[in-house]
Design an enzyme around this catalytic site. Sequence first.
Site, PDB file in Angstrom:
ATOM      1  N   GLU A 121       0.810  -1.222   0.000  1.00 24.94           N
ATOM      2  CA  GLU A 121       0.000   0.000   0.000  1.00 24.94           C
ATOM      3  C   GLU A 121       0.842   1.269   0.000  1.00 24.94           C
ATOM      4  OE1 GLU A 121      -3.480   0.266  -0.185  1.00 24.94           O
ATOM      5  OE2 GLU A 121      -3.130  -1.802  -0.785  1.00 24.94           O
ATOM      6  N   ASP A 179      13.430  12.640 -30.908  1.00 30.25           N
ATOM      7  CA  ASP A 179      12.436  11.967 -30.083  1.00 30.25           C
ATOM      8  C   ASP A 179      11.187  12.810 -29.920  1.00 30.25           C
ATOM      9  OD1 ASP A 179      14.122   9.842 -29.652  1.00 30.25           O
ATOM     10  OD2 ASP A 179      14.840  10.550 -27.710  1.00 30.25           O
TER      11      ASP A 179
END
Length: 261
Positions: A121, A179
Site C-alpha cells: 500500500e 524523439d
Amino acid sequence: MRFDAVTLFPEMFGLVRDQGVTGRAHTQGIWSLKAWNPRDFTHDAHRTVDDRPYGGGPGMVMLAAPLEAAVDAAQAERAAQGLGEAPVVLLAPTGRRYGQREAQELASAGQGAIFICGRYEGVDQRFIDRCRAKGQTLQEWSLGDFVLSGGEIAALAMIDAAVRLLPGVLGDGDSALQDSFNPALDGLLDSPHYTRPEVYEGVSVPEPLLSGHHARIARWRREQSLLLTAERRPDLIDAARAAGRLTREDERFLAALSKRS
C-alpha cells in the site's frame, strides 16, 4: 552517472543493466547501477519489511527502518567513491509526472538518483519525513495516472529514459534530438519513419523523403509532426503555441487542417 535502487526484486534491474543500448553503455562504464534489498537491513529471523497499517484497512505498509538503512548505505558507498549525495526518488502515484523534460534534467544533472521502489500500500510516511529532516533531497515521481504493483517498472523506465540521453549511449548523437516530446521538436510528437524497400505491399515511401531536397524533407517531417500531434495530443499543440514555438508556416498548416476537418 550512478543509479541505486532500493528494491525487493533486484533481479528486475538486469533489464536496463544488461540489455540493449543501456546495457552496452553500462558495460562501457558510462553509467552504473547497484540494487539494495531492504531485507538485507532487517534484524529478525523472517527479514520483515512490511506490517499492517495503523488505523486498519487492506494491504501492508513498508517499514521505515529497512528503507532508511538501505538509503544510508547507498549514500555512504557513493561518498566512499567520491560521488556527491544523490537525490532520493520515491516512486508513488502521488508523485509529480515524469516526462521527457524531466529525463533530460536527470541526465544533465549527472548525479543519478536513489530510487525507492515501494510495494504493497506504500511506505511509512516517517521514512519520507526522516529523509527530509536529515537534509536529503527527496522527490516523489509517477509515470502517470495509474497504479503499478511496485515502483520497479517506473524506476526502470526513468533510468532508461535518462541514460539514453547521456553522451555516447546512442549510436548517433542526433537520434535523441528527434524523439517525441523533445524541445528540439518543440515538444511535439515525432513524424512517421520509413526504410527499405521503397515500395512495400504496394505502398511507396512518401515522395518528399525520396527527393533528396533537405528543405522539402524537413518541411514534410514538420507537417507530419504537427498533423500527428494535432490528432493525438492537441494539448501539446496548445503548449507549443503558448510558448511561442510555432512558426507562421506552422499556424497556416494547422489552420488548413482545421478547415479540412
